[in-house]
Write a protein that holds these residues in place. Sequence first.
Motif, short mmCIF file in Angstrom:
data_model
loop_
_atom_site.label_atom_id
_atom_site.label_comp_id
_atom_site.label_asym_id
_atom_site.label_seq_id
_atom_site.Cartn_x
_atom_site.Cartn_y
_atom_site.Cartn_z
N GLY A 147 -2.23 11.53 -0.87
CA GLY A 147 -3.54 12.15 -0.87
C GLY A 147 -3.75 13.24 0.15
N THR A 148 -2.70 13.63 0.88
CA THR A 148 -2.82 14.69 1.90
C THR A 148 -1.60 15.60 1.84
OG1 THR A 148 -1.63 13.62 3.71
CG2 THR A 148 -3.94 13.01 3.44
N SER A 149 -1.67 16.66 2.60
CA SER A 149 -0.49 17.51 2.73
C SER A 149 0.26 17.20 4.03
CB SER A 149 -0.89 18.98 2.70
OG SER A 149 -1.76 19.26 3.77
N ALA A 150 -0.24 16.24 4.80
CA ALA A 150 0.38 15.86 6.08
C ALA A 150 1.66 15.09 5.83
CB ALA A 150 -0.59 15.02 6.91
N THR A 151 2.60 15.23 6.75
CA THR A 151 3.85 14.48 6.67
C THR A 151 4.08 13.71 7.96
OG1 THR A 151 5.20 16.31 7.48
CG2 THR A 151 4.95 16.14 5.09
N VAL A 152 4.86 12.64 7.85
CA VAL A 152 5.31 11.87 9.01
C VAL A 152 6.80 11.67 8.86
CG1 VAL A 152 3.12 10.68 9.38
CG2 VAL A 152 4.84 9.63 7.93
N LEU A 164 16.04 10.71 9.33
CA LEU A 164 14.59 10.57 9.31
C LEU A 164 14.11 10.92 7.91
CD1 LEU A 164 13.74 12.48 12.61
CD2 LEU A 164 13.68 10.01 12.27
N LEU A 165 13.21 10.09 7.36
CA LEU A 165 12.62 10.38 6.06
C LEU A 165 11.31 11.12 6.30
CD1 LEU A 165 13.07 6.94 4.25
CD2 LEU A 165 14.60 8.92 4.21
N GLU A 166 11.27 12.41 5.94
CA GLU A 166 10.02 13.14 6.03
C GLU A 166 9.19 12.71 4.83
OE1 GLU A 166 8.08 17.60 6.33
OE2 GLU A 166 10.17 17.40 5.76
N THR A 167 8.09 12.05 5.10
CA THR A 167 7.27 11.45 4.05
C THR A 167 5.92 12.15 3.99
OG1 THR A 167 8.37 9.35 4.49
CG2 THR A 167 6.32 9.26 3.23
N GLN A 168 5.61 12.69 2.80
CA GLN A 168 4.29 13.30 2.60
C GLN A 168 3.31 12.17 2.32
OE1 GLN A 168 4.13 16.52 -0.13
NE2 GLN A 168 1.93 16.78 0.09
N LEU A 169 2.29 12.08 3.17
CA LEU A 169 1.32 11.00 3.05
C LEU A 169 0.51 11.13 1.77
CD1 LEU A 169 0.13 10.88 6.77
CD2 LEU A 169 1.78 9.39 5.63
N THR A 202 0.85 -1.19 0.00
CA THR A 202 0.00 0.00 0.00
C THR A 202 0.89 1.25 0.00
OG1 THR A 202 -1.68 -1.18 1.26
CG2 THR A 202 -1.82 1.23 1.24
N LEU A 203 0.55 2.19 -0.88
CA LEU A 203 1.30 3.43 -0.96
C LEU A 203 1.12 4.25 0.31
CD1 LEU A 203 3.01 5.42 -2.68
CD2 LEU A 203 0.85 6.38 -3.49
N ILE A 204 2.22 4.59 0.95
CA ILE A 204 2.19 5.46 2.14
C ILE A 204 2.33 6.91 1.69
CG2 ILE A 204 3.42 6.13 4.23
CD1 ILE A 204 4.27 3.18 4.53
N GLY A 205 3.27 7.18 0.78
CA GLY A 205 3.49 8.54 0.31
C GLY A 205 4.80 8.65 -0.43
N LYS A 206 5.37 9.87 -0.42
CA LYS A 206 6.65 10.14 -1.09
C LYS A 206 7.60 10.82 -0.12
CE LYS A 206 5.79 10.66 -5.97
NZ LYS A 206 5.98 11.50 -7.13
#
Length: 173
Positions: A134-139, A127-132, A111-115
Amino acid sequence: MNDKVSVGAIAGSYGVRGELRVKSYCAVPEDIETYSPLTSEDGKRSFAIALVRPIKNGFVARITDVTSKEEADALRGTVLFARRDQLPSLPDDEFYHADLIGLEVFDTGGTLIGKVKTVQNHGADDLLETQLAGTSATVFLPFTKAAVPTVDLATGRIIADPPDGILPDAKAD
């Protein structure tokens, strides 16, 4: 992949004779000098860097044709790039940060988490800042073998097994 990799930045002037404060992003900080000439991000400017001496958080350096404090101050904030072919090749389990940015991140089920948006390091592991997706949120995913078991640059994919609590909970039906 980019043909340029960021290896440092000019932090401003040092003294009044055109010397500069240079930050190195290299694993061996002094190696920044061996990749000279370096370029600006757009490639329009070239800089032959000569390190003079180490200082806190970087080096004092000279660049040909920079002879005054004003000229050195005008270069503040310039990010320095080396050509990829100037850099040493890396072992299979090491990567240049520039190569990770933009890769798609999938979980172990496909499943795609983001980029990957950025790669951060605040003193511990990367740390990989990943943009989720379909959203503008990052983890922030820890860039460890346990959390990121696979990086495939050829296909532009990262397989991640994020620790519990990193990703937002899926909405219950």
